[in-house]
Write an enzyme that holds these catalytic residues in place. Structure first.
Site, short mmCIF file in Angstrom:
data_model
loop_
_atom_site.label_atom_id
_atom_site.label_comp_id
_atom_site.label_asym_id
_atom_site.label_seq_id
_atom_site.Cartn_x
_atom_site.Cartn_y
_atom_site.Cartn_z
N ASP A 25 0.83 -1.21 0.00
CA ASP A 25 0.00 0.00 0.00
C ASP A 25 0.87 1.26 0.00
O ASP A 25 1.98 1.26 0.51
CB ASP A 25 -0.91 -0.03 1.24
N HIS A 42 2.29 3.57 -9.04
CA HIS A 42 2.06 2.15 -9.31
C HIS A 42 3.23 1.54 -10.11
O HIS A 42 3.64 0.42 -9.84
CB HIS A 42 0.75 1.96 -10.08
N SER A 70 -7.39 -5.41 -5.16
CA SER A 70 -8.45 -5.97 -4.33
C SER A 70 -9.78 -5.94 -5.07
O SER A 70 -9.96 -5.17 -6.03
CB SER A 70 -8.57 -5.18 -3.02
N LEU A 136 10.80 -20.59 -4.99
CA LEU A 136 9.95 -19.62 -4.29
C LEU A 136 8.55 -19.75 -4.88
O LEU A 136 8.39 -19.77 -6.10
CB LEU A 136 10.45 -18.18 -4.51
C1 IPE Z 1 -5.39 -2.66 -0.20
O1 IPE Z 1 -5.08 -1.33 -0.35
C2 IPE Z 1 -5.35 -3.34 -1.52
C3 IPE Z 1 -4.02 -3.53 -2.10
C4 IPE Z 1 -2.88 -3.16 -1.56
C5 IPE Z 1 -3.99 -4.18 -3.37
P1 IPE Z 1 -6.21 -0.20 -0.53
O2 IPE Z 1 -5.45 1.07 -0.62
O3 IPE Z 1 -7.10 -0.54 -1.62
O4 IPE Z 1 -6.99 -0.34 0.84
P2 IPE Z 1 -7.91 0.73 1.62
O5 IPE Z 1 -8.95 1.18 0.64
O6 IPE Z 1 -7.02 1.85 2.05
O7 IPE Z 1 -8.45 -0.03 2.78
C1 IPE Z 2 -1.46 0.35 -3.35
O1 IPE Z 2 -1.31 1.71 -3.36
C2 IPE Z 2 -1.79 -0.24 -4.69
C3 IPE Z 2 -3.16 -0.70 -4.81
C4 IPE Z 2 -4.08 -0.64 -3.91
C5 IPE Z 2 -3.54 -1.27 -6.07
P1 IPE Z 2 -2.55 2.72 -3.35
O2 IPE Z 2 -2.92 3.00 -4.76
O3 IPE Z 2 -3.63 2.23 -2.49
O4 IPE Z 2 -1.86 4.00 -2.70
P2 IPE Z 2 -2.48 4.99 -1.64
O5 IPE Z 2 -3.00 4.16 -0.52
O6 IPE Z 2 -3.57 5.74 -2.34
O7 IPE Z 2 -1.33 5.85 -1.24
MG MG Z 3 -4.06 2.43 -0.55
#
Ligand code: IPE
Ligand code: IPE
Ligand code: MG
Length: 251
Positions: A25, A42, A70, A136
């Site tokens: 995240d 990303h 997700s 792995l």
């Molecule tokens: C969780 O992160 C999903 C992934 C890392 C793929 P999100 O950024 O989507 O989660 P929330 O919305 O903050 O809970």
């Molecule tokens: C995690 O980073 C990647 C995914 C959830 C796909 P985010 O895109 O959620 O990044 P933040 O949480 O907005 O910083």
């Molecule tokens: Mg996030």
């Protein structure tokens, strides 16, 4: 469970958890800090994936699960969803041959029924090519949600009961585990979430019942093998009890 495959001089003395799972995240905030579009975060996140997969393999981790999209991430703007789909494509296209050479076994968990057919084809290809690899086991949770996973397991179990192949009284936690996408994969010992958020966001909610949880403030694109080593060191200092009384504390 700890294993101590010692095939990297830097980690020679450190036992590693058998299964590490990571909620990657913070890509968006990493980009925002740099006044870059979220897509740049990303993209940089994929670079971190490549480095961490290599490091995990060198450290002797047997199973590495990465949460990369997700079931709730469909709620993001369509362009961002497209970017994220494109990055999985790019990762498989660019890295599959090298991962295979390095003995990485790839398995994608999550609902693939609603993904683009070309992406499903790539996923199938990655799984098929690397099927016999054992160094792995890399599990990518893509279009994954723990609640959907459990509901889908329940539907299939109910189908077995309806068909008379299973009796309701026989259903145990092991039965449920066997119908999840993660069937055959040991539960994660350690779940790491980056970016400072302290929640599971529907990740491995059944499987993490007794996992150690570790929350790191670093944004995913900045997560390095050093952060992973530090997380494992903290894990090694924890005492897992699984509901029992720790040895030596009896009366
Ligand atoms: C969780 O992160 C999903 C992934 C890392 C793929 P999100 O950024 O989507 O989660 P929330 O919305 O903050 O809970
Ligand atoms: C995690 O980073 C990647 C995914 C959830 C796909 P985010 O895109 O959620 O990044 P933040 O949480 O907005 O910083
Ligand atoms: Mg996030």
């Amino acid at each position: 469970m700890l294993t101590s495959k010692q095939n990297d001089s830097e980690t020679a003395s450190q036992a590693v958890p058998r299964h590490v799972a990571i909620i990657m995240d913070g890509n968006g905030r990493w980009a925002a800090r740099r006044h870059l579009p979220r897509a740049a975060g990303h993209r940089q996140g994929v670079e971190a994936v490549r480095v961490i997969v290599r490091a995990a393999s060198e450290m002797g981790i047997e199973y590495l699960t990465l949460y990369s999209f997700s079931s709730e991430n469909w709620n993001r703007p369509p362009e961002e969803v497209n970017d994220l789909m494109g990055l999985l494509r790019l990762f498989i296209r660019r890295d599959l041959a090298e991962l295979h050479r390095n003995g990485v076994n790839i398995r994608i968990i999550g609902d693939r029924a609603h993904l683009d057919p070309d992406l499903v084809k790539l996923i199938d290809e990655a799984e098929t090519l690397t099927r016999a690899n054992t160094r792995l086991r890399l599990i990518i949770a893509f279009n994954y949600g723990g609640k959907n996973e459990i509901a889908s397991a329940m539907r299939r179990i109910a189908g077995e009961v309806e068909a008379g192949r299973l009796s309701a009284a026989e259903i145990t936690p092991d039965t449920v585990s066997a119908y999840l996408d993660t069937a055959g994969i040991p539960d994660p010992d350690l779940v790491i979430r980056t970016s400072g958020e302290k929640r599971l966001s529907n990740f491995l909610i059944w499987q993490s019942a007794y996992s150690e949880l570790l929350f790191d403030d670093v944004f995913w694109p900045d997560f390095t093998p050093e952060h992973l080593r530090a997380a494992i060191a903290e894990f090694n200092g924890r005492q897992r009890r699984f509901g029992a009384v720790p040895a030596g504390n009896g009366s």
